[in-house]
Design a protein around this motif. Structure first.
Motif, mmCIF file in Angstrom:
data_model
loop_
_atom_site.group_PDB
_atom_site.id
_atom_site.type_symbol
_atom_site.label_atom_id
_atom_site.label_comp_id
_atom_site.label_asym_id
_atom_site.label_seq_id
_atom_site.Cartn_x
_atom_site.Cartn_y
_atom_site.Cartn_z
ATOM 1 N N HIS A 189 0.339 -1.581 0.407
ATOM 2 C CA HIS A 189 0.176 -0.279 -0.084
ATOM 3 C C HIS A 189 0.917 1.340 0.110
ATOM 4 O O HIS A 189 1.479 1.376 0.836
ATOM 5 N N PRO A 190 0.123 2.072 -1.018
ATOM 6 C CA PRO A 190 1.639 3.364 -1.012
ATOM 7 C C PRO A 190 1.101 4.496 0.501
ATOM 8 O O PRO A 190 2.362 4.688 0.353
ATOM 9 N N ASP A 191 0.357 4.240 1.504
ATOM 10 C CA ASP A 191 0.191 4.490 2.701
ATOM 11 C C ASP A 191 0.181 3.570 3.674
ATOM 12 O O ASP A 191 -0.289 4.225 4.699
ATOM 13 N N ARG A 192 0.600 2.816 2.943
ATOM 14 C CA ARG A 192 1.319 1.751 4.235
ATOM 15 C C ARG A 192 1.741 1.853 5.713
ATOM 16 O O ARG A 192 1.163 1.905 6.865
ATOM 17 N N GLU A 193 2.865 3.525 5.949
ATOM 18 C CA GLU A 193 3.407 3.887 7.435
ATOM 19 C C GLU A 193 1.965 4.108 8.376
ATOM 20 O O GLU A 193 1.681 4.366 9.059
ATOM 21 N N ARG A 194 0.838 5.245 7.223
ATOM 22 C CA ARG A 194 0.052 5.805 8.006
ATOM 23 C C ARG A 194 -1.118 5.221 8.947
ATOM 24 O O ARG A 194 -1.707 5.392 9.555
ATOM 25 N N LEU A 195 -0.845 3.430 8.077
ATOM 26 C CA LEU A 195 -1.759 2.603 8.451
ATOM 27 C C LEU A 195 -1.467 1.578 9.359
ATOM 28 O O LEU A 195 -2.435 1.195 10.340
#
Length: 409
Positions: A189-195
């Motif tokens: 996921h491109p927003d993995r760290e936020r997730l």
């Protein structure tokens, strides 16, 4: 609208003592052989049993089969009944939400084959079927608003064991391997760290064995079966868990390669109901308005996430579709009492016609999926000349057909 006015461009297909719907707004119920046959699901409310019903172009019942127990999902999408591309077979769901089964019936012989598995309709090429597990969605709270993790076919936090599966009757194994897991999607996921930060916050509040209710669901195919889209997230989870609303639409080719994030409706970005444009390259649905991302609008985007643009200011959150015969004609529905089916010219954002139709039994709409409400779920025929919608004119829901040329005259 009076019955006489309806008669000009609407035909109803009521079936005696049956509560009927078509599958979904992304699946045409019309037979692929041009015979005009229509594929429905009918529920016997007294016996709490559902079945598949095939009616003729004139509304005569031709066949009925596949009796199975009713559950809440039936009142939204029937049995996900779907034609095979040659019209030889019908696929449908049976079993329960946490122990689902897929049935393939050969119409000429009546022979049925059954396997463990789940589906939200069969793809345009028939098999293999690619699907998430619908029981995960309902266990999270969809349809009831209650978080019931014990109902999930696979525990939510075992993300490497649920996601998108492959099901095919010609394979030796009934349950096919997991093709793409929720863990795989999270990792890419491109927003993995936020997730992952949100996941840690949930664990700190609810315990280390808990976390975000992430899953893969809502597989939808383009018309030629070359690409699919699916949702990743938790947008239907019980609000009492206080998770951030996560709703991402990914696309991939038919082999689940070339994964792309097409639409982001998470962390306060509004949107719902994305499906394929008939050109097979674009998606349409409700998403953030480019002029003010706190508002929702009808939008279009290419499958790779590029070229996002506003189609209409309409923000009903209904089920939009583009006519395969006229890409300037968009149809969507509303959730009022009565409901409306709107015909919109995307060049001018003008509502060409609003057709009011019954969709709720009584003066107020009960929550969840039940016999007292329907979604209209408008879907065009392959040539764009007709539109199928669900209605609830009384105790029994009935499918109606709208003549597109006549309603726009």
């Amino acid at each position: 609208m009076t019955k006489n006015e309806q008669a000009d461009f609407i035909r109803s297909f009521p079936i005696k003592d049956r509560w009927c719907v078509h599958s979904y707004y992304t699946l045409s119920p019309y037979a692929p052989d041009g015979s005009g046959r229509i594929l429905l699901a009918g529920g016997d409310l007294e016996r709490q049993a559902g079945e598949v019903v095939i009616v003729s172009e004139a509304g005569e019942v031709l066949e009925r089969f596949g009796e199975t127990a009713l559950h809440s999902g039936f009142f939204h999408t029937g049995l996900w009944q779907t034609w095979s591309p040659d019209g030889r077979y019908v696929y449908y769901q049976s079993g329960t939400l946490n122990r689902p089964r897929i049935v393939r019936r050969e119409l000429e012989s009546g022979e049925e084959r059954t396997m463990e598995g789940d589906m939200e309709g069969a793809p345009p090429f028939g098999e293999p079927i690619v699907s998430g597990l619908m029981g995960m969605l309902y266990a999270a709270g969809y349809g009831t608003g209650r978080f019931q993790p014990g109902m999930a076919p696979v525990p939510f936090q075992r993300r490497g064991e649920h996601g998108l599966f492959r099901f095919a009757f010609e394979e030796k194994e009934a349950i096919q391997p997991l093709l793409l897991s929720a863990a795989d999607v999270l990792e890419r996921h491109p927003d993995r760290e936020r997730l992952l930060r949100s996941d840690r916050e949930i664990k700190a509040r609810l315990g280390e064995k808990d976390g975000l209710t992430l899953m893969c669901y809502c597989v939808r195919w383009n018309r030629d079966g070359s690409r699919l889209l699916f949702y990743f997230g938790n947008h239907a989870v019980d609000r009492s868990r206080e998770e951030p609303r996560l709703s991402y639409v990914f696309t991939a080719d038919k082999h689940l390669q070339n994964l792309r994030l097409a639409v982001d409706m998470s962390y306060g970005r509004p949107g719902v109901h994305w499906s394929w444009h008939p050109d097979g390259e674009h998606l349409i649905g409700y998403g953030p308005d480019p002029e003010d991302e706190r508002r929702m609008c009808l939008a279009q985007v290419r499958y790779d996430g590029s070229g996002y643009r506003k189609l209409s200011a309409n923000a009903s959150g209904g089920h939009p579709g583009i006519s395969p015969a006229d890409y300037n004609l968009l149809v969507t529905d509303t959730g009022g009492i009565p409901g409306e089916v709107l015909f919109i010219d995307v060049r001018t954002d003008e509502v060409l016609r609003s057709v009011k139709l019954p969709r709720v039994l009584g003066a107020s709409e009960p929550p969840g999926r039940n016999r007292y409400r329907v979604c209209h779920h408008p879907v065009f025929s392959a040539d764009g000349s007709k539109l199928i919608v669900n209605t609830l004119p009384g105790d029994h829901a009935a499918v109606c057909e709208i003549n597109v040329a006549e309603v726009l005259r």
